[in-house]
Design an enzyme around this catalytic site. Structure first.
Site, PDB file in Angstrom:
ATOM      1  N   ARG A 164       0.771  -1.482   0.052  1.00 60.07           N
ATOM      2  CA  ARG A 164      -0.001  -0.037  -0.103  1.00 60.07           C
ATOM      3  C   ARG A 164       0.838   1.278  -0.004  1.00 60.07           C
ATOM      4  O   ARG A 164       0.405   2.350  -0.626  1.00 60.07           O
ATOM      5  CB  ARG A 164      -0.797   0.119   1.244  1.00 60.07           C
ATOM      6  N   LYS A 187       2.103 -20.192   3.004  1.00 51.37           N
ATOM      7  CA  LYS A 187       1.312 -20.727   4.321  1.00 51.37           C
ATOM      8  C   LYS A 187       0.987 -19.445   5.241  1.00 51.37           C
ATOM      9  O   LYS A 187       1.987 -18.591   5.201  1.00 51.37           O
ATOM     10  CB  LYS A 187       1.944 -21.703   4.960  1.00 51.37           C
ATOM     11  N   HIS A 202       7.469 -24.338   2.301  1.00 52.14           N
ATOM     12  CA  HIS A 202       9.034 -24.158   1.893  1.00 52.14           C
ATOM     13  C   HIS A 202      10.051 -25.225   2.276  1.00 52.14           C
ATOM     14  O   HIS A 202      11.056 -25.820   2.035  1.00 52.14           O
ATOM     15  CB  HIS A 202       9.632 -22.951   2.351  1.00 52.14           C
ATOM     16  N   LYS A 253      13.646 -27.614   0.451  1.00 52.99           N
ATOM     17  CA  LYS A 253      14.846 -27.966   1.399  1.00 52.99           C
ATOM     18  C   LYS A 253      15.605 -29.284   0.550  1.00 52.99           C
ATOM     19  O   LYS A 253      14.974 -30.309   0.287  1.00 52.99           O
ATOM     20  CB  LYS A 253      14.713 -28.228   2.817  1.00 52.99           C
ATOM     21  N   GLU A 283      12.926 -25.858  17.665  1.00 55.66           N
ATOM     22  CA  GLU A 283      13.475 -24.298  17.328  1.00 55.66           C
ATOM     23  C   GLU A 283      13.979 -24.004  18.894  1.00 55.66           C
ATOM     24  O   GLU A 283      13.275 -24.208  19.705  1.00 55.66           O
ATOM     25  CB  GLU A 283      12.466 -23.468  17.026  1.00 55.66           C
ATOM     26  N   ASP A 327       0.856 -24.299  13.100  1.00 58.76           N
ATOM     27  CA  ASP A 327       2.086 -23.639  12.286  1.00 58.76           C
ATOM     28  C   ASP A 327       3.113 -24.544  11.732  1.00 58.76           C
ATOM     29  O   ASP A 327       3.907 -24.328  10.865  1.00 58.76           O
ATOM     30  CB  ASP A 327       2.789 -22.723  13.417  1.00 58.76           C
ATOM     31  N   HIS A 329       4.127 -28.380   7.407  1.00 61.67           N
ATOM     32  CA  HIS A 329       5.587 -28.888   7.030  1.00 61.67           C
ATOM     33  C   HIS A 329       5.805 -30.335   7.626  1.00 61.67           C
ATOM     34  O   HIS A 329       6.344 -31.322   7.032  1.00 61.67           O
ATOM     35  CB  HIS A 329       6.670 -28.390   7.895  1.00 61.67           C
ATOM     36  N   LYS A 339       8.784 -24.620  20.438  1.00 64.09           N
ATOM     37  CA  LYS A 339       9.819 -23.529  20.421  1.00 64.09           C
ATOM     38  C   LYS A 339      10.779 -23.468  21.866  1.00 64.09           C
ATOM     39  O   LYS A 339      10.003 -24.043  22.860  1.00 64.09           O
ATOM     40  CB  LYS A 339       9.024 -22.150  20.451  1.00 64.09           C
TER      41      LYS A 339
HETATM   42  N1  LIG Z   1       8.262 -13.746   7.445  1.00 63.09           N
HETATM   43  C1  LIG Z   1       8.530 -14.715   7.217  1.00 63.09           C
HETATM   44  O1  LIG Z   1       9.520 -15.537   7.458  1.00 63.09           O
HETATM   45  C2  LIG Z   1       7.476 -15.767   6.633  1.00 63.09           C
HETATM   46  C3  LIG Z   1       7.557 -17.250   6.690  1.00 63.09           C
HETATM   47  C4  LIG Z   1       6.871 -18.044   6.135  1.00 63.09           C
HETATM   48  C5  LIG Z   1       5.448 -17.484   5.829  1.00 63.09           C
HETATM   49  N2  LIG Z   1       5.269 -16.181   6.041  1.00 63.09           N
HETATM   50  C6  LIG Z   1       3.847 -15.623   5.664  1.00 63.09           C
HETATM   51  O2  LIG Z   1       4.137 -14.813   4.751  1.00 63.09           O
HETATM   52  C7  LIG Z   1       3.044 -13.757   5.003  1.00 63.09           C
HETATM   53  C8  LIG Z   1       3.832 -12.371   4.912  1.00 63.09           C
HETATM   54  O3  LIG Z   1       4.499 -12.183   6.077  1.00 63.09           O
HETATM   55  P1  LIG Z   1       5.622 -11.142   6.597  1.00 63.09           P
HETATM   56  O4  LIG Z   1       6.130 -11.809   7.628  1.00 63.09           O
HETATM   57  O5  LIG Z   1       6.228 -10.495   5.157  1.00 63.09           O
HETATM   58  O6  LIG Z   1       4.320  -9.933   6.979  1.00 63.09           O
HETATM   59  P2  LIG Z   1       4.651  -8.530   6.986  1.00 63.09           P
HETATM   60  O7  LIG Z   1       6.289  -8.240   7.357  1.00 63.09           O
HETATM   61  O8  LIG Z   1       3.586  -7.748   8.115  1.00 63.09           O
HETATM   62  O9  LIG Z   1       4.396  -7.745   5.604  1.00 63.09           O
HETATM   63  C9  LIG Z   1       3.248  -7.650   5.227  1.00 63.09           C
HETATM   64  C10 LIG Z   1       3.066  -7.121   3.687  1.00 63.09           C
HETATM   65  O10 LIG Z   1       1.887  -6.815   3.256  1.00 63.09           O
HETATM   66  C11 LIG Z   1       1.735  -5.518   2.866  1.00 63.09           C
HETATM   67  N3  LIG Z   1       0.211  -5.333   2.828  1.00 63.09           N
HETATM   68  C12 LIG Z   1      -0.547  -5.477   3.945  1.00 63.09           C
HETATM   69  N4  LIG Z   1      -1.836  -5.087   3.598  1.00 63.09           N
HETATM   70  C13 LIG Z   1      -1.860  -4.891   2.588  1.00 63.09           C
HETATM   71  C14 LIG Z   1      -3.006  -4.469   1.668  1.00 63.09           C
HETATM   72  N5  LIG Z   1      -4.369  -4.133   2.130  1.00 63.09           N
HETATM   73  N6  LIG Z   1      -2.767  -4.302   0.393  1.00 63.09           N
HETATM   74  C15 LIG Z   1      -1.552  -4.146  -0.015  1.00 63.09           C
HETATM   75  N7  LIG Z   1      -0.323  -4.538   0.668  1.00 63.09           N
HETATM   76  C16 LIG Z   1      -0.635  -4.853   1.996  1.00 63.09           C
HETATM   77  C17 LIG Z   1       2.449  -4.920   3.623  1.00 63.09           C
HETATM   78  O11 LIG Z   1       2.877  -3.342   3.216  1.00 63.09           O
HETATM   79  P3  LIG Z   1       1.957  -2.232   3.265  1.00 63.09           P
HETATM   80  O12 LIG Z   1       1.653  -2.072   4.969  1.00 63.09           O
HETATM   81  O13 LIG Z   1       2.799  -1.031   2.851  1.00 63.09           O
HETATM   82  O14 LIG Z   1       0.637  -2.281   2.702  1.00 63.09           O
HETATM   83  C18 LIG Z   1       3.857  -5.624   3.671  1.00 63.09           C
HETATM   84  O15 LIG Z   1       4.410  -5.501   2.455  1.00 63.09           O
HETATM   85  C19 LIG Z   1       2.164 -14.079   5.861  1.00 63.09           C
HETATM   86  O16 LIG Z   1       0.931 -14.936   5.746  1.00 63.09           O
HETATM   87  C20 LIG Z   1       3.080 -14.727   6.957  1.00 63.09           C
HETATM   88  O17 LIG Z   1       2.403 -15.833   7.658  1.00 63.09           O
HETATM   89  C21 LIG Z   1       5.862 -15.386   6.490  1.00 63.09           C
END
Ligand SMILES: NC(=O)c1ccc[n+]([C@@H]2O[C@H](COP(=O)([O-])OP(=O)(O)OC[C@H]3O[C@@H](n4cnc5c(N)ncnc54)[C@H](OP(=O)(O)O)[C@@H]3O)[C@@H](O)[C@H]2O)c1
Length: 491
Positions: free
Chosen positions: A51, A149, A179, A183, A217, A236, A241, A340
Site C-alpha cells: 500500500r 502458508k 518451503h 529443502k 526451534e 504452524d 511441514h 519453540k
Molecule cells: N516472514 C516470514 O519469514 C514468513 C515465513 C513463512 C510464511 N510467512 C507468511 O507470509 C506472509 C507475509 O508475512 P510477512 O512476515 O512478510 O508480513 P509483513 O512483514 O507484515 O508484511 C506484510 C506485507 O503486506 C503488505 N500489505 C498489508 N496489507 C496490504 C494491503 N491491504 N494491500 C497491499 N499490501 C498490503 C505490507 O505493506 P503495506 O503495509 O505497505 O501495505 C507488507 O508489504 C504471512 O502470511 C506470513 O504468515 C512469512
C-alpha cells in the site's frame, strides 16, 4: 555431476506484500542468487506491491539494503546486484480497495511472458487479491499464483481461501508453497528412497520399528506473538511441514516425478492417517507451553511474558503418535514433535529399524542397538546411517554403534541453495511437483481439525516446560512407554 542451471523463460513476478519481512528476508535474496547463476532471461521483471507510496528508486534502495542484511555468506558481485536491482519495479496497490489496480495493469502491459503473482501478505488478503486480479483482467488462464502458508486456520477457512483463488486461477496454476519441500535434504529423501535399490525393500513394517520427525526451534515467538497466539504449534508446523515430511517418508513410490503422480501418493498417506479425536487424544498427543528458562545461552522469559498476556491456551510444543493405517505401515508408530524454546535448532527424520532377531554377540542388558537412518533437514544437512561394527583392536569382539556420516556441506563444494530459490524457479517454470494440491491441504486439515476440537473438549491447558528443555515430561513418556526413545545425539 556438475551443477547445471537451466534458464527460465522471461517472467514478470509480482510480489504482493513486496515490502514485508518475507519478501525482504527470503524472496529477494533467493531471486538474486538465481540471477547470479544466470538463470533469468531478459526481459524479466520483479514488481513489488504494497500500500505504501514508494518511488521505484526508493524501493530498489530498500531491496539493496535487504540484500546486504539477508544475503548470507555467499559473495555476489556489485555488477550482479545492479543487474538484479534494475529488474525491480514497484506499484502501490491496496489489496482490499480499488486504489492502484489500474496502475499495476498499465505497468504490466500485455501478458507476453510468464506471469506469476506471489502472495506474501497475510492470508486474509489472498482471496481479495485473487478476486481483484480477476476483476481487473489481470488473471488469465496462463497466469500463476503462488500462495504462502498458512492456508487458513482450519478446514473451513482453507476452503474459503481455496474457493476464492480457485474461482480466478486454474488449479494447475496455483502453487501452494510449503518451503520445507524446497529443502535439499527433503528432496534427498526421495533420492535416497527411489534412486537406491538398498532401502526400498526394507521400507516397511517388517524392517522398520518406528519413525520420528522432530522440528525443534530454540527461538521463542519473538515479534510474531500476536500471529502465533492464534495459531499454535500444530497449525504452524504440523499441519503443513511435518505432515509433508511424513508423506515423503511413508508414500508409495510414485510412477514418475510428474506433479500429480507425486501428489496422488502423498494424498493417499494423508487419507490413511488413523484419526485422533475425543476417544484417543489424551493417549496420542501432548501439548506444552514454554515458561521462563535458559535458551540460546541466556535466561529467557516465558511464553505469556513474550506475548504480554496473562493467560493463553496456545501450545508452543506438541508431540503426537500417529499411525498410517495401510499394508506397508501397519503397527509402525510415527512420533512427531515440534516446539519453540527447545535446547537445539534441528529438523530431522529418524528411521528406526528393527533390532537383529537373534544376538550372537555378548552385549549388555540392552542388547544390540538397532540401526537408525537419520536424515538431517536443517541445519548441517546430511544423512547418517548408524551401524554396529567391531571396535578396532584386540580384546575380543566388542561392538560399537557408529554412524556412516554424510554431511552435504563437507561432501559438496557448492553451497546448499535456499528452499525459496528452488521453489520460485519451479513455480516460474510451471513445475508443481513440490507444491501442495488443494486436496492435500484439505486432507491435512481433515486430520488436524478433530485433534484441535478434542483438545477444546478436554479443556486442559498445555503442560508447562522450562525454556531450554525438550518439552514437557509427558512428551518423553509418550515414546518411552512404548520402549523407545527420542533421538538426542546431537553434535
Ligand atoms: N516472514 C516470514 O519469514 C514468513 C515465513 C513463512 C510464511 N510467512 C507468511 O507470509 C506472509 C507475509 O508475512 P510477512 O512476515 O512478510 O508480513 P509483513 O512483514 O507484515 O508484511 C506484510 C506485507 O503486506 C503488505 N500489505 C498489508 N496489507 C496490504 C494491503 N491491504 N494491500 C497491499 N499490501 C498490503 C505490507 O505493506 P503495506 O503495509 O505497505 O501495505 C507488507 O508489504 C504471512 O502470511 C506470513 O504468515 C512469512
Amino acid at each position: 555431476m556438475a551443477a547445471k542451471f537451466i534458464k527460465v523463460d522471461p517472467f514478470d513476478l509480482v510480489v504482493f506484500g513486496g515490502t514485508g519481512d518475507l519478501a525482504y528476508r527470503k524472496l529477494y535474496p533467493a531471486l538474486l542468487h538465481r540471477d547470479k547463476s544466470d538463470q533469468f532471461t531478459d526481459p524479466t521483471r520483479i514488481v513489488g506491491v504494497s500500500r505504501r507510496p514508494l518511488a521505484r528508486e526508493a524501493f530498489q534502495a530498500s531491496v539493496r539494503d535487504a540484500l546486504t542484511r539477508f544475503n548470507g555468506s555467499e559473495a555476489v558481485s556489485p555488477d550482479v546486484v545492479e543487474r538484479f536491482l534494475n529488474r525491480l519495479d514497484y506499484v502501490a496497490v491496496d489489496a482490499s480497495g480499488d486504489a492502484g489496480w489500474a496502475d499495476l495493469k498499465a505497468l504490466l502491459g500485455p501478458e507476453d511472458r510468464t506471469r506469476a503473482y506471489y502472495m506474501a501478505t497475510g492470508p486474509d488478503l489472498f482471496g481479495p487479491i485473487a478476486t481483484r486480479l480477476g476483476a481487473a483482467g489481470l488473471a488469465t488462464p496462463r497466469s500463476r499464483i503462488i500462495v504462502e502458508k498458512p492456508i487458513g486456520k482450519d478446514g473451513k477457512s482453507a476452503d474459503a481461501i481455496n474457493d476464492a483463488i480457485g474461482s480466478v486461477f486454474l488449479e494447475k496454476n496455483i502453487f501452494r508453497i510449503d518451503h520445507y519441500l524446497g529443502k535439499e535434504t527433503v528432496q534427498n529423501l526421495m533420492a535416497l528412497r527411489f534412486a537406491n535399490a538398498l532401502f526400498e525393500p526394507l521400507w516397511n513394517s517388517a524392517h522398520i520399528d518406528h519413525v520420528q520427525i522432530t522440528v525443534a526451534e530454540t527461538l521463542g515467538v519473538g515479534g510474531r506473538g500476536a500471529y502465533y497466539d492464534n495459531s499454535g504449534a500444530i497449525r504452524d508446523m504440523v499441519q503443513n511441514h511435518m505432515l509433508q515430511l511424513l508423506c515423503l517418508v511413508a508414500m508409495e513410490p510414485p510412477s514418475s516425478l510428474q506433479a500429480d503422480a507425486l501428489r496422488d501418493e502423498k494424498l493417499k498417506v494423508l487419507k490413511s492417517l488413523s484419526p485422533i479425536d475425543d476417544s484417543n487424544v489424551s493417549a496420542l498427543t501432548v501439548r506444552g507451553q514454554y515458561r521462563a528458562g535458559f535458551a540460546e545461552g541466556a535466561a529467557v522469559p516465558g511464553y505469556l511474558q513474550d506475548i504480554e498476556q496473562e493467560t493463553s491456551d496456545t501450545e508452543t510444543f506438541v508431540a503426537l503418535k500417529l499411525a498410517v493405517a495401510n499394508w506397508r505401515w501397519a503397527g509402525v508408530p510415527f512420533y512427531l514433535r515440534t516446539g519453540k524454546r527447545l535446547p537445539q535448532r534441528v529438523s530431522e527424520i529418524v528411521i528406526g529399524f528393527r533390532r537383529v532377531p537373534h544376538a550372537i554377540f555378548e552385549t549388555g542388558a540392552d542388547g544390540i542397538p538397532a540401526n537408525r537412518l537419520v536424515i538431517r533437514v536443517q541445519p548441517d544437512e546430511g544423512i547418517k546411517l548408524w551401524l554396529m561394527i567391531k571396535e578396532p583392536g584386540p580384546g575380543g569382539m566388542r561392538l560399537q554403534h557408529v554412524p556412516l556420516d554424510m554431511s552435504f556441506a563437507k561432501t559438496f563444494a557448492t553451497p546448499t541453495p535456499e528452499a525459496y530459490e528452488r521453489l520460485l524457479m519451479d513455480a516460474l517454470r510451471g513445475n508443481a511437483a513440490l507444491f501442495m494440491r488443494r486436496d492435500e491441504v484439505e486432507a491435512a486439515w481433515k486430520f488436524i481439525d478433530p485433534i484441535r476440537e478434542a483438545w477444546a473438549h478436554l479443556g486442559e491447558s498445555p503442560r508447562p516446560y522450562a525454556a531450554g528443555n525438550w518439552g514437557p515430561a509427558a512428551a518423553i513418556a509418550l515414546i518411552e512407554r512404548d520402549g523407545r526413545t527420542w533421538n538426542e545425539e546431537y553434535e
